[in-house]
Design an enzyme around this catalytic site. Sequence first.
Site, PDB file in Angstrom:
ATOM      1  N   SER A   1       0.846  -1.204   0.000  1.00 15.45           N
ATOM      2  CA  SER A   1       0.000   0.000   0.000  1.00 15.45           C
ATOM      3  C   SER A   1       0.874   1.244   0.000  1.00 15.45           C
ATOM      4  O   SER A   1       2.048   1.184   0.394  1.00 15.45           O
ATOM      5  CB  SER A   1      -0.857  -0.020   1.271  1.00 15.45           C
ATOM      6  OG  SER A   1      -1.464   1.221   1.498  1.00 15.45           O
TER       7      SER A   1
ATOM      8  N   TYR B   1      -2.997  -0.559  10.220  1.00 20.70           N
ATOM      9  CA  TYR B   1      -2.933  -0.994   8.815  1.00 20.70           C
ATOM     10  C   TYR B   1      -1.563  -0.643   8.237  1.00 20.70           C
ATOM     11  O   TYR B   1      -0.919  -1.459   7.577  1.00 20.70           O
ATOM     12  CB  TYR B   1      -4.052  -0.311   8.033  1.00 20.70           C
ATOM     13  CG  TYR B   1      -4.123  -0.641   6.559  1.00 20.70           C
ATOM     14  CD1 TYR B   1      -4.745  -1.805   6.116  1.00 20.70           C
ATOM     15  CD2 TYR B   1      -3.576   0.222   5.601  1.00 20.70           C
ATOM     16  CE1 TYR B   1      -4.820  -2.095   4.759  1.00 20.70           C
ATOM     17  CE2 TYR B   1      -3.645  -0.069   4.251  1.00 20.70           C
ATOM     18  CZ  TYR B   1      -4.270  -1.234   3.832  1.00 20.70           C
ATOM     19  OH  TYR B   1      -4.348  -1.529   2.490  1.00 20.70           O
TER      20      TYR B   1
HETATM   21  N1  NAD Z   1      -8.564  -0.380  -2.061  1.00 25.77           N
HETATM   22  C1  NAD Z   1      -7.522   0.361  -1.743  1.00 25.77           C
HETATM   23  O1  NAD Z   1      -7.605   1.605  -1.746  1.00 25.77           O
HETATM   24  C2  NAD Z   1      -6.210  -0.288  -1.386  1.00 25.77           C
HETATM   25  C3  NAD Z   1      -5.076   0.531  -1.280  1.00 25.77           C
HETATM   26  C4  NAD Z   1      -3.858  -0.068  -0.984  1.00 25.77           C
HETATM   27  C5  NAD Z   1      -3.775  -1.426  -0.786  1.00 25.77           C
HETATM   28  N2  NAD Z   1      -4.883  -2.208  -0.878  1.00 25.77           N
HETATM   29  C6  NAD Z   1      -4.735  -3.651  -0.674  1.00 25.77           C
HETATM   30  O2  NAD Z   1      -5.264  -4.343  -1.791  1.00 25.77           O
HETATM   31  C7  NAD Z   1      -5.575  -5.689  -1.393  1.00 25.77           C
HETATM   32  C8  NAD Z   1      -6.907  -6.089  -1.993  1.00 25.77           C
HETATM   33  O3  NAD Z   1      -7.913  -5.301  -1.392  1.00 25.77           O
HETATM   34  P1  NAD Z   1      -9.116  -4.656  -2.227  1.00 25.77           P
HETATM   35  O4  NAD Z   1      -8.940  -3.184  -2.194  1.00 25.77           O
HETATM   36  O5  NAD Z   1      -9.248  -5.367  -3.514  1.00 25.77           O
HETATM   37  O6  NAD Z   1     -10.351  -4.955  -1.236  1.00 25.77           O
HETATM   38  P2  NAD Z   1     -11.453  -6.104  -1.232  1.00 25.77           P
HETATM   39  O7  NAD Z   1     -12.080  -6.033   0.110  1.00 25.77           O
HETATM   40  O8  NAD Z   1     -12.325  -5.978  -2.430  1.00 25.77           O
HETATM   41  O9  NAD Z   1     -10.601  -7.433  -1.405  1.00 25.77           O
HETATM   42  C9  NAD Z   1     -10.001  -8.105  -0.324  1.00 25.77           C
HETATM   43  C10 NAD Z   1     -10.327  -9.583  -0.465  1.00 25.77           C
HETATM   44  O10 NAD Z   1      -9.656 -10.289   0.596  1.00 25.77           O
HETATM   45  C11 NAD Z   1     -10.598 -11.214   1.151  1.00 25.77           C
HETATM   46  N3  NAD Z   1     -10.219 -11.487   2.547  1.00 25.77           N
HETATM   47  C12 NAD Z   1     -10.213 -10.632   3.588  1.00 25.77           C
HETATM   48  N4  NAD Z   1      -9.854 -11.273   4.710  1.00 25.77           N
HETATM   49  C13 NAD Z   1      -9.627 -12.571   4.354  1.00 25.77           C
HETATM   50  C14 NAD Z   1      -9.241 -13.731   5.082  1.00 25.77           C
HETATM   51  N5  NAD Z   1      -9.017 -13.697   6.414  1.00 25.77           N
HETATM   52  N6  NAD Z   1      -9.089 -14.890   4.407  1.00 25.77           N
HETATM   53  C15 NAD Z   1      -9.334 -14.951   3.077  1.00 25.77           C
HETATM   54  N7  NAD Z   1      -9.714 -13.892   2.336  1.00 25.77           N
HETATM   55  C16 NAD Z   1      -9.859 -12.716   2.987  1.00 25.77           C
HETATM   56  C17 NAD Z   1     -11.945 -10.510   1.038  1.00 25.77           C
HETATM   57  O11 NAD Z   1     -13.029 -11.426   1.147  1.00 25.77           O
HETATM   58  C18 NAD Z   1     -11.830  -9.865  -0.325  1.00 25.77           C
HETATM   59  O12 NAD Z   1     -12.255 -10.743  -1.360  1.00 25.77           O
HETATM   60  C19 NAD Z   1      -5.516  -5.705   0.133  1.00 25.77           C
HETATM   61  O13 NAD Z   1      -4.321  -6.327   0.556  1.00 25.77           O
HETATM   62  C20 NAD Z   1      -5.499  -4.232   0.485  1.00 25.77           C
HETATM   63  O14 NAD Z   1      -4.872  -3.987   1.727  1.00 25.77           O
HETATM   64  C21 NAD Z   1      -6.098  -1.665  -1.188  1.00 25.77           C
END
Ligand code: NAD
Length: 251
Positions: free
Chosen positions: A141, A154
Amino acid sequence: MNNSKVALITGSATGLGRSVALKLASQGYNLALVDFNEQAGQETLQLVQEQDIQAIFIKADVSREEDVINYVEKTVETFGHIDYFINNAGIMVPMRLIHEYDLNEYDRVTGVNLKGAFLGLKYVIPVMLENGGGNIVNTVSSNSFKPTAYNGLYAATKHALAGLTKSIGQDYLDLNIRAVGVAPNTMNTGIASNAFTSLNAEREQKLMATTGPNIPAAPEDIAEVVVFAATTGADMLNGTIVNCAGGQIYQ
Ligand SMILES: NC(=O)c1ccc[n+]([C@@H]2O[C@H](COP(=O)([O-])OP(=O)(O)OC[C@H]3O[C@@H](n4cnc5c(N)ncnc54)[C@H](O)[C@@H]3O)[C@@H](O)[C@H]2O)c1
């Protein structure tokens, strides 16, 4: 045009993980999809199966060691090897000052974002070593570079995962395993839906002031970077964190 390479993607039910799955499927990669959200995970499975590839969905909570052992075993039973590991599952918890977080929130966010990511590496890397190597993308991130306000736990997990990524770059340089951290900033997914509930207007303003200007991304935009980092870009990006903040520079 199935190309027989296998990618294992955690957090593939929604958001970035689903977009990466769709992109890899369109390029002919076989997929092991992992998530604890069974319904949305099955939907991703159906979508990728529209391409000429083989895919399975494995329900798992990445923070539980037995689930991680099971998703790795099922993938190896089905495909025999793992070429790419997209270590992507992650969560946010409601945003607070550090002293306001309770231990339950600490355990949840570290359990998924750090322990879960570590367990994936612990059990996938031996499979890669046996198979002569492989490429890993850890989803980190902007908070791996510079925390935004009220996001301390986080940010701590994403700094730690960046550290693991850089360490893999050193540890396995001679063992043909590569790791890249992909660092989105503001990506249009559901991850933050509960994170803002703890903020009042004043805190929201301070949060925004610490976010800085950037180009908001769709998950499809970041998926382009993830797929490049996992495949053709892995050697040259090995051990680095790719800043995907769309114009915000971190020194
Ligand atoms: N959206 C943003 O702005 C952003 C920014 C920086 C980093 N990220 C990172 O991107 C990655 C993906 O997140 P996203 O934004 O696509 O959100 P999202 O919530 O759509 O996707 C996260 C996925 O992880 C799954 N998940 C969560 N906990 C879990 C567990 N204990 N076991 C199995 N699966 C689990 C959820 O069900 C979901 O499908 C994450 O690591 C997040 O930290 C997101």
